[in-house]
Motif scaffolding. Structure first.
Motif, PDB file in Angstrom:
ATOM      1  N   PHE A 106       0.725  -1.246  -0.041  1.00 32.89           N
ATOM      2  CA  PHE A 106      -0.135   0.142   0.103  1.00 32.89           C
ATOM      3  C   PHE A 106       0.793   1.286   0.005  1.00 32.89           C
ATOM      4  CE2 PHE A 106      -2.422  -3.266   2.440  1.00 32.89           C
ATOM      5  CZ  PHE A 106      -3.429  -3.429   1.359  1.00 32.89           C
ATOM      6  N   GLN A 107       2.119   1.063   0.211  1.00 34.54           N
ATOM      7  CA  GLN A 107       2.928   2.405   0.232  1.00 34.54           C
ATOM      8  C   GLN A 107       4.112   2.123  -0.689  1.00 34.54           C
ATOM      9  OE1 GLN A 107       5.261   2.487   3.898  1.00 34.54           O
ATOM     10  NE2 GLN A 107       3.714   3.848   4.809  1.00 34.54           N
ATOM     11  N   VAL A 108       4.253   3.414  -1.452  1.00 36.45           N
ATOM     12  CA  VAL A 108       5.516   3.437  -2.233  1.00 36.45           C
ATOM     13  C   VAL A 108       6.448   4.205  -1.386  1.00 36.45           C
ATOM     14  CG1 VAL A 108       6.292   4.305  -4.691  1.00 36.45           C
ATOM     15  CG2 VAL A 108       3.832   3.505  -4.336  1.00 36.45           C
ATOM     16  N   ALA A 109       7.245   3.608  -0.756  1.00 39.11           N
ATOM     17  CA  ALA A 109       8.161   4.121  -0.097  1.00 39.11           C
ATOM     18  C   ALA A 109       9.566   3.454   0.256  1.00 39.11           C
ATOM     19  CB  ALA A 109       7.535   4.380   1.478  1.00 39.11           C
ATOM     20  N   SER A 110      10.535   3.898   0.635  1.00 35.98           N
ATOM     21  CA  SER A 110      11.937   3.473   0.757  1.00 35.98           C
ATOM     22  C   SER A 110      11.877   2.474   2.061  1.00 35.98           C
ATOM     23  CB  SER A 110      13.020   4.530   0.744  1.00 35.98           C
ATOM     24  OG  SER A 110      14.404   3.912   1.386  1.00 35.98           O
ATOM     25  N   LEU A 111      12.772   1.607   2.235  1.00 37.54           N
ATOM     26  CA  LEU A 111      12.984   0.957   3.528  1.00 37.54           C
ATOM     27  C   LEU A 111      14.023   1.629   4.172  1.00 37.54           C
ATOM     28  CD1 LEU A 111      13.028  -2.858   2.225  1.00 37.54           C
ATOM     29  CD2 LEU A 111      10.867  -1.507   2.782  1.00 37.54           C
ATOM     30  N   SER A 112      14.875   2.591   3.771  1.00 38.86           N
ATOM     31  CA  SER A 112      15.840   3.133   4.417  1.00 38.86           C
ATOM     32  C   SER A 112      15.570   3.912   5.546  1.00 38.86           C
ATOM     33  CB  SER A 112      16.765   3.815   3.196  1.00 38.86           C
ATOM     34  OG  SER A 112      17.303   3.114   2.439  1.00 38.86           O
ATOM     35  N   ASN A 113      16.301   3.997   6.583  1.00 37.56           N
ATOM     36  CA  ASN A 113      15.952   4.877   7.752  1.00 37.56           C
ATOM     37  C   ASN A 113      16.739   6.096   7.522  1.00 37.56           C
ATOM     38  OD1 ASN A 113      16.345   1.732   8.595  1.00 37.56           O
ATOM     39  ND2 ASN A 113      14.942   2.833  10.084  1.00 37.56           N
ATOM     40  N   CYS A 114      17.865   6.058   6.713  1.00 36.73           N
ATOM     41  CA  CYS A 114      18.730   7.293   6.785  1.00 36.73           C
ATOM     42  C   CYS A 114      19.474   7.382   5.392  1.00 36.73           C
ATOM     43  CB  CYS A 114      19.868   6.983   7.576  1.00 36.73           C
ATOM     44  SG  CYS A 114      19.742   6.011   9.324  1.00 36.73           S
ATOM     45  N   PHE A 115      19.379   8.928   5.285  1.00 37.84           N
ATOM     46  CA  PHE A 115      19.959   9.304   3.866  1.00 37.84           C
ATOM     47  C   PHE A 115      20.870  10.563   4.292  1.00 37.84           C
ATOM     48  CE2 PHE A 115      15.880   7.672   2.867  1.00 37.84           C
ATOM     49  CZ  PHE A 115      16.047   6.935   1.786  1.00 37.84           C
ATOM     50  N   VAL A 116      22.050  10.676   3.343  1.00 41.17           N
ATOM     51  CA  VAL A 116      22.804  12.009   3.230  1.00 41.17           C
ATOM     52  C   VAL A 116      22.713  12.397   1.894  1.00 41.17           C
ATOM     53  CG1 VAL A 116      24.996  12.750   3.335  1.00 41.17           C
ATOM     54  CG2 VAL A 116      23.814  11.832   5.313  1.00 41.17           C
ATOM     55  N   ILE A 117      22.630  13.638   1.578  1.00 42.71           N
ATOM     56  CA  ILE A 117      22.431  14.222   0.232  1.00 42.71           C
ATOM     57  C   ILE A 117      23.410  15.533   0.129  1.00 42.71           C
ATOM     58  CG2 ILE A 117      20.136  13.420  -0.264  1.00 42.71           C
ATOM     59  CD1 ILE A 117      19.210  16.312   0.316  1.00 42.71           C
ATOM     60  N   GLY A 118      23.549  15.855  -1.140  1.00 41.18           N
ATOM     61  CA  GLY A 118      24.324  17.114  -1.305  1.00 41.18           C
ATOM     62  C   GLY A 118      25.668  16.977  -1.664  1.00 41.18           C
ATOM     63  N   ASN A 119      26.558  17.797  -1.712  1.00 39.47           N
ATOM     64  CA  ASN A 119      27.966  17.625  -2.227  1.00 39.47           C
ATOM     65  C   ASN A 119      28.862  18.896  -1.570  1.00 39.47           C
ATOM     66  OD1 ASN A 119      28.441  20.144  -4.221  1.00 39.47           O
ATOM     67  ND2 ASN A 119      26.545  19.278  -4.951  1.00 39.47           N
ATOM     68  N   ASP A 120      30.062  18.649  -1.555  1.00 37.41           N
ATOM     69  CA  ASP A 120      31.095  19.746  -0.825  1.00 37.41           C
ATOM     70  C   ASP A 120      31.745  20.390  -1.959  1.00 37.41           C
ATOM     71  OD1 ASP A 120      32.611  17.719  -2.034  1.00 37.41           O
ATOM     72  OD2 ASP A 120      33.832  17.348  -0.331  1.00 37.41           O
ATOM     73  N   ASN A 121      31.114  20.724  -3.048  1.00 40.01           N
ATOM     74  CA  ASN A 121      31.566  21.640  -4.108  1.00 40.01           C
ATOM     75  C   ASN A 121      30.743  22.779  -4.313  1.00 40.01           C
ATOM     76  OD1 ASN A 121      34.117  19.945  -4.613  1.00 40.01           O
ATOM     77  ND2 ASN A 121      32.602  18.462  -5.409  1.00 40.01           N
ATOM     78  N   ARG A 142       9.568   9.385   3.960  1.00 42.80           N
ATOM     79  CA  ARG A 142       9.791   8.881   5.279  1.00 42.80           C
ATOM     80  C   ARG A 142      11.006   8.460   5.664  1.00 42.80           C
ATOM     81  NH1 ARG A 142       4.878   7.666   7.770  1.00 42.80           N
ATOM     82  NH2 ARG A 142       3.206   7.872   6.709  1.00 42.80           N
ATOM     83  N   GLY A 143      12.134   9.163   5.025  1.00 40.03           N
ATOM     84  CA  GLY A 143      13.496   8.953   5.368  1.00 40.03           C
ATOM     85  C   GLY A 143      13.922   9.969   6.279  1.00 40.03           C
ATOM     86  N   GLY A 144      14.829   9.777   7.107  1.00 41.38           N
ATOM     87  CA  GLY A 144      15.680  10.874   7.857  1.00 41.38           C
ATOM     88  C   GLY A 144      16.761  11.523   6.885  1.00 41.38           C
ATOM     89  N   VAL A 145      17.116  12.581   6.855  1.00 38.92           N
ATOM     90  CA  VAL A 145      18.068  13.234   5.895  1.00 38.92           C
ATOM     91  C   VAL A 145      19.028  13.919   6.591  1.00 38.92           C
ATOM     92  CG1 VAL A 145      18.419  14.562   3.639  1.00 38.92           C
ATOM     93  CG2 VAL A 145      16.124  13.273   4.291  1.00 38.92           C
ATOM     94  N   GLY A 146      20.352  13.920   6.261  1.00 41.30           N
ATOM     95  CA  GLY A 146      21.378  14.963   6.564  1.00 41.30           C
ATOM     96  C   GLY A 146      22.053  15.473   5.392  1.00 41.30           C
ATOM     97  N   HIS A 147      22.343  16.696   5.593  1.00 42.84           N
ATOM     98  CA  HIS A 147      23.220  17.226   4.758  1.00 42.84           C
ATOM     99  C   HIS A 147      24.229  18.375   5.356  1.00 42.84           C
ATOM    100  CE1 HIS A 147      20.483  20.359   3.559  1.00 42.84           C
ATOM    101  NE2 HIS A 147      19.635  19.536   3.914  1.00 42.84           N
ATOM    102  N   ASP A 148      25.478  18.650   4.644  1.00 42.95           N
ATOM    103  CA  ASP A 148      26.497  19.611   5.240  1.00 42.95           C
ATOM    104  C   ASP A 148      26.433  20.848   4.457  1.00 42.95           C
ATOM    105  OD1 ASP A 148      28.775  19.676   7.116  1.00 42.95           O
ATOM    106  OD2 ASP A 148      29.718  20.362   5.204  1.00 42.95           O
ATOM    107  N   LEU A 149      26.694  21.874   5.412  1.00 39.68           N
ATOM    108  CA  LEU A 149      26.553  23.348   4.697  1.00 39.68           C
ATOM    109  C   LEU A 149      28.217  23.903   4.729  1.00 39.68           C
ATOM    110  CD1 LEU A 149      23.603  24.751   6.596  1.00 39.68           C
ATOM    111  CD2 LEU A 149      23.703  23.586   4.371  1.00 39.68           C
ATOM    112  N   SER A 150      29.054  23.190   4.668  1.00 42.95           N
ATOM    113  CA  SER A 150      30.447  23.589   4.799  1.00 42.95           C
ATOM    114  C   SER A 150      30.880  24.320   3.274  1.00 42.95           C
ATOM    115  CB  SER A 150      31.350  22.531   5.236  1.00 42.95           C
ATOM    116  OG  SER A 150      31.120  22.132   6.514  1.00 42.95           O
ATOM    117  N   HIS A 151      30.329  23.863   2.223  1.00 36.64           N
ATOM    118  CA  HIS A 151      30.537  24.317   1.049  1.00 36.64           C
ATOM    119  C   HIS A 151      29.850  25.644   0.824  1.00 36.64           C
ATOM    120  CE1 HIS A 151      26.649  22.517   0.635  1.00 36.64           C
ATOM    121  NE2 HIS A 151      26.392  23.162  -0.513  1.00 36.64           N
ATOM    122  N   VAL A 152      28.927  26.137   1.525  1.00 38.11           N
ATOM    123  CA  VAL A 152      28.266  27.492   1.439  1.00 38.11           C
ATOM    124  C   VAL A 152      29.187  28.576   1.744  1.00 38.11           C
ATOM    125  CG1 VAL A 152      26.162  28.878   1.642  1.00 38.11           C
ATOM    126  CG2 VAL A 152      26.049  26.322   1.695  1.00 38.11           C
TER     127      VAL A 152
END
Length: 851
Positions: A106-121, A142-152
Motif C-alpha cells: 500500500f506504500q510506495v516508500a523506501s525501506l531506508s532509515n537514513c540518507f545523506v545528500i548534497g555535495n561539498d563543491n 519517510r526517510g531521515g536526511v542529513g546534509h552539510d553546509l560547509s560548501h556554502v
C-alpha cells in the motif's frame, strides 16, 4: 507452513479495537506497546483499513519477503527460520522503515532509515535549491536526511548576482528547516540533520542559529570538529577558519581564539542541548567507506541522530539485536551470556540485512516507476528521478548495512553487572567486539556465496584502524577477507531504538534504564466507597496511586520472590531498587564521565557511529558539559550530545525587540501562556457514517485550542451524550510529559475526569489538532483558521472527513456578519458572502451553505 500460508493470503480487515485487543494480549497487557504497534507498524491502506491483527502477522509478512530474496542465493534460509529469528521481538528486530515497509503493497516508500545528500563543491544558488528539493523528495518517502553546509560561502562574500554579497549559512539553515516542517504534514514526517565544519568562517553564526526563538526548529544541528581545533582549545591557541574549508589557497580566512568558539558551543549545548558535536577526524580516519572517497564515498554528514555518517546519496537500513534474549537464567546467580547463539544470530542478521538491500532496490524501482507515471513533465521530475537513481547506485554498489543492538542496560542488569561500572564496561566491550567480528565474518561468507561489493579493494583498506583492530582480534577472519572480500562496505551502528524498545519491552539501544520503578495515579470514582484514596487534589478530586515497574525490573522481582501486586510505599520501593542490579544504574545515577568512556570503548568496535545522550540534572554547570565533550574526544567517540534536564523547554528566548512586541500585542490576541484550566465546549458531529467529537478549550469565550477524534460508542468513549461542556485541565504525567484531561460533572454533581485526551485519539488527528491549536492560541481570527483548515490538501478520505467536521465545529464561533473574501456564491456568483450562525450566507440571493 500452513499457518504462514494462511497469513500470507489473509485479506481480512480488522477494526482498531480488534487490533488493539489482539496486540494487548500479544504484549501481555502492555497498552503502550500495543497502541504504538497498531498506530505505527500494523499494515494499513491509504483509507486506514488495518490488515494485521497483531505483530505476529507483521512478522509473517517480513519473513515471507526475506525468504523470497533468500531463495535467489545459495544456502537459503527458509521462511520458518527467518520467522523464528524475528517473532516476539525476541532476537532480531528490523527497525522503523523496514518493519513498516517490507511486504507493504500500500506504500510506495523506501525501506531506508537514513540518507545523506548534497555535495561539498557547489555553493551556487541552483545547487542549494537542488539540495532543498532532494531533501523534500526523500522526506515524503519517510526517510531521515542529513546534509552539510560547509560548501556554502560565508556571509559577505562577493557573488555574481544582484545581491552582490552572500547571505551566509543561516538563511539556508532556515530554508531547509522550513522545508522539513512543511513536509512533516499529512501523515508524513521530516527529520533533518544540518552540519558545518568548525573551520568554516560562519561556524559561530551556525552555532547560534537555534538560540533565537522560532529559528531552525525543523532540524538538528551538529558541528564537525577537527583535531587541530581541539588541540588549539586545549592549548588556548589561535585557529584559522577558511573558505573553502581547509584550503591551501582560501578565498577568505580569519583567525579566531579557539577557546572562545568552544565556549560558545559549550554554552549553547548546556542551554539548549544543541549543537551536537561530530569529531570529524575520528569519523574520517576510522571510516572504511572513506577508503573509497575518490570513488564517491567521501563522508559528508550524518543522519538526524548521528549514528550513520554517510557519503552523498548513500542510505542505510537498521536492524537491532535484542541483547537481553541471550542471557540464560537472567537475574540469578547462575546468569550467563550465550555467546554461541549470539554469534550464530549475528551471522543471520548480517544475511538478512543484505537481503533487505535487495528489497530496498525493488522499492526504489517502484518509486522510479511511480515517478515515470506521474503527470508532471520530465523537466519537473528530473531532480527526483536522478536522486533515486543515485541512491539506487550507491545501495547496489556499496551494500551498506546498519546492524545494532538494543537492551544493553537490561542485559547487564540480568547478568548482575552494574551499568557504567568497570566490570560492566569491560563486558559491554566484549559484546561489541564479538558483534563486530561475527558481522564481518558473516559479510565475508556472503561474499563467498553472493560476491563482494562492487568496488572492494583490500589494498585501499590496509591501514584502516578499525580493520587493523579486527585483524588483531581475529587474524583468520582478516585473511579470509583479503582473499574473498566482503559483501558490504560498512556494517555496524548503534541507533536510538525508540519505539523498537517498546516492542522488545527493554531498555533502549545502548542506554541504561531511565527509571526501574515509578508511580502513576488513577482517579477514584466518587461512588466507590471501598476505593483507597491516597490524596485529594486542588480541584477536590480523589486519587489512588499505584506502582509501575519497568518490565525487566518486574522480571527481577518475580525471579527473586518479590510480590509484584503489592502497593509499595516509597520507602519500600527505594529498598527494592537498592537490592536490585538496577541500583545506581539509571540514566540519572550513572557517572557521566564513565558513560562517555564506555561509549569510547564500544565505539572502537562500531564502524559507523553511536547515538547516545548524556543525561545530566538541571543544575549541572557548564564546566561539566565542557569536561564531557573533551572526554568524548579523548576517548575516541565520534560524536556526543549532552542533555541537561529541562534545557529543551523554556530556554530559547526572543531578542529584546521581540519581547517588547509581545508585550504590546493587542488584547484581541491570546497570551501564549496557557492557563492550567480552561472552560470547554463539547461538539459532536457526523460525516458519512463516522461519528466525531471535538473538545474546544475557551479563553474569554473564544476558541483557544481544539482536540478531536472518532467517538467509540461501544465502550462509551469519551463521555455521555448529554455532556456539552466541562473543563480541559493541563497536567503532567509521571515522566514529565504534558497531557490534557477533560473534566465534567455527572448527573449527581460529582466530577468525572477523562485522562489524557491525546491517548484517546488517532495520533494523526492529534497532530493536526496541535497545529490548529497553535494558530488559535496566537490570535488568528476564527474565519481565517477555518479557511486555513479548508485549504489543507489531504489524501486520506478519513482525514478529509475529520477536516470537514473541525471546520463545522469552529464555524459556530465566527461572529455573525464576518465577511468572507476570495469565495463566490455557488448560486448567483456574488462575492458578498458572510458567516451567519456558522453558515456561509450570500447577502445578495440569501443562499446559505453550512459545511
Amino acid at each position: 507452513m500452513d499457518e504462514i500460508t494462511a497469513t500470507k493470503n489473509n485479506t481480512t480487515i480488522y477494526s482498531q479495537d480488534e487490533a488493539i485487543q489482539a496486540s494487548l494480549e500479544y504484549f501481555k497487557g502492555d497498552s503502550l506497546a500495543a497502541t504504538v504497534w497498531v498506530s505505527k507498524y500494523a499494515l494499513k491502506d491509504s483509507q486506514g483499513n488495518i490488515f494485521e491483527k497483531s505483530p505476529n502477522d507483521m512478522h509473517h509478512r517480513i519473513a515471507s519477503e526475506i525468504a523470497r530474496i533468500e531463495s535467489r542465493y545459495a544456502n537459503p534460509m527458509s521462511e520458518r527460520e527467518v520467522f523464528d529469528l524475528i517473532k516476539d521481538f525476541k532476537y532480531l528486530v528490523p527497525q522503523g522503515s523496514p518493519m513498516t515497509g517490507i511486504g507493504n503493497p500500500f506504500q510506495v516508500a523506501s525501506l531506508s532509515n537514513c540518507f545523506v545528500i548534497g555535495n561539498d563543491n557547489s555553493d551556487s544558488y541552483g545547487g542549494i535549491m537542488k539540495t532543498d528539493q532532494e531533501q523534500v523528495q526523500l522526506m515524503k518517502r519517510r526517510g531521515g536526511v542529513g546534509h552539510d553546509l560547509s560548501h556554502v560561502r560565508p556571509k559577505g562574500s562577493p557573488v555574481k548576482n544582484s545581491a552582490l554579497t552572500s547571505t551566509g549559512l543561516v538563511p539556508f539553515m532556515e530554508r531547509y528547516s522550513n522545508s522539513t516542517r512543511e513536509v512533516a504534514q499529512d501523515g508524513r514526517r521530516g527529520a533533518l540533520m544540518l552540519s558545518v565544519s568548525v573551520n568554516h568562517p560562519d561556524a559561530a553564526d551556525f552555532i547560534d542559529a537555534k538560540m533565537e526563538q522560532g529559528k531552525v526548529t525543523g532540524a538538528n544541528v551538529s558541528v564537525r570538529i577537527d583535531d587541530l581545533f581541539m588541540n588549539a582549545v586545549k592549548a588556548d591557541a589561535l585557529y584559522e577558519q577558511k573558505y573553502p574549508i581547509f584550503s591551501d589557497k582560501p578565498l577568505y580566512s580569519k583567525v579566531i581564539k579557539a577557546k572562545e568558539l568552544w565556549d560558545k558551543i559549550i554554552h549553547n549545548a548546556w542551554k539548549s542541548a544543541e549543537p551536537g558535536i561530530l569529531f570529524w577526524d575520528t569519523i574520517i580516519n576510522e571510516s572504511l567507506p572513506d577508503c573509497y572517497a575518490d570513488l564517491g564515498y567521501k563522508t559528508l554528514s550524518t543522519n538526524p541522530c548521528g549514528e550513520i555518517p554517510l557519503c552523498a546519496y548513500d542510505s542505510c537500513r537498521l536492524l537491532a539485536i535484542n541483547l537481553l534474549s541471550y542471557v540464560n537464567n537472567p537475574f540469578t546467580e547462575n546468569a550467563t551470556f550465550d555467546f554461541e547463539l549470539f554469534k550464530k544470530h549475528v551471522a543471520a542478521a548480517q544475511r538478512m540485512m543484505d537481503d533487505i538491500i535487495d528489497l530496498e532496490l525493488e522499492k526504489i524501482d517502484a518509486i522510479l516507476e511511480k515517478i515515470s507515471q506521474d503527470p508532471e513533465s520530465d523537466e519537473v521530475k528530473l531532480v527526483e528521478k536522478n536522486l533515486w537513481l543515485n541512491i539506487k547506485h550507491k545501495a547496489n554498489e556499496g551494500r551498506r548495512t546498519g546492524i545494532g543492538i538494543t537492551a544493553e542496560g537490561d542485559m547487564l542488569a540480568a547478568l548482575g553487572l552494574r551499568y557504567g561500572s568497570e566490570e560492566g564496561v569491560l563486558f559491554a566491550e566484549k559484546i561489541h567486539q564479538t558483534l563486530a567480528i561475527e558481522a564481518y565474518r558473516g559479510s565475508v561468507n556472503l561474499a563467498k556465496e553472493r560476491g563482494m561489493f562492487a568496488i572492494y579493494d583490500a589494498k585501499r583498506e590496509k591501514n584502516n584502524p578499525f580493520l587493523l583492530r579486527l585483524k588483531k582480534a581475529d587474524n583468520e577472519l582478516y585473511q579470509e577477507m583479503q582473499k574473498y572480500g566482503r559483501r558490504n562496505i560498512a556494517l555496524l551502528t548503534i541507533a536510538p531504538t525508540g519505539t523498537t524498545s517498546l516492542m522488545t519491552q527493554t531498555t533502549s539501544g545502548i542506554e541504561p534504564v531511565f527509571l526501574p520503578v515509578y508511580k502513576r495515579r488513577r482517579k477514584v470514582n466518587p461512588n466507590d466507597k471501598d476505593a483507597r484514596v491516597d490524596f485529594v487534589d486542588e480541584l477536590g478530586d480523589s486519587w489512588e496511586e499505584y506502582v509501575v515497574f519497568h518490565h525487566r525490573f518486574k522480571e527481577w522481582m518475580l525471579t527473586n520472590g518479590y510480590d509484584t501486586s503489592k502497593n509499595y510505599s516509597q520507602q519500600e520501593i527505594d529498598l527494592l531498587v537498592e537490592k536490585s542490579p538496577y541500583y545506581k544504574a539509571t540514566s540519572n545515577d550513572i557517572d557521566w564521565l564513565n558513560k562517555v568512556k564506555m561509549q569510547g570503548k564500544i565505539q572502537k568496535w562500531v564502524d559507523h557511529s553511536i547515538s547516545v545522550t548524556i543525561n545530566v540534572p538541571n543544575d549541572t554547570p557548564e564546566e561539566m558539559v565542557n569536561k564531557l565533550y573533551m572526554e568524548a574526544w579523548e576517548a575516541g567517540c565520534k560524536g556526543v550530545t549532552v542533555y541537561r534536564d529541562g534545557s529543551r523547554s523554556g530556554v530559547l528566548i526572543s531578542n529584546t525587540e521581540k519581547k517588547e512586541e509581545v508585550a504590546e500585542t493587542p488584547s484581541s490576541t491570546f497570551t501564549t501562556k496557557r492557563p492550567q484550566v480552561l472552560e470547554a465546549d463539547v461538539v459532536r458531529f457526523q460525516n458519512s457514517k463516522d461519528k466525531w467529537i471535538a473538545f474546544i478549550g475557551l479563553l474569554d469565550g473564544k476558541p483557544y485550542e481544539i482536540f478531536t477524534g472518532l467517538v467509540d460508542d461501544e465502550d462509551g468513549i469519551l463521555i455521555p451524550r448529554w455532556v456539552s461542556e466541562g473543563l480541559i485541565i493541563k497536567n503532567k504525567n509521571e515522566d514529565g510529559n504534558t497531557r490534557y484531561d477533560f473534566q465534567y460533572k455527572n448527573t449527581r454533581g460529582y466530577k468525572t475526569t477523562i485522562e489524557g485526551l491525546s491517548h484517546k485519539f488517532n495520533p494523526e488527528y492529534w497532530n493536526y489538532a496541535k497545529l490548529i491549536s497553535s494558530t488559535l492560541r496566537h490570535g488568528m481570527p476564527i474565519d481565517k483558521v477555518v479557511d486555513l483548515i479548508s485549504s489543507l490538501q489531504l489524501d486520506s478520505e478519513s482525514i478529509n472527513t475529520w477536516k470537514n467536521g473541525v471546520t463545522r465545529a469552529l464555524k459556530r464561533y465566527i461572529v455573525d456578519g464576518t465577511e468572507v473574501r476570495g469565495q463566490k456564491c455557488s448560486n448567483c456568483n456574488s462575492e458578498n458572502l458572510i458567516y451567519q450562525e456558522g453558515c456561509l450566507t450570500c447577502s445578495d440571493c440569501g443562499s446559505s451553505k453550512c459545511g
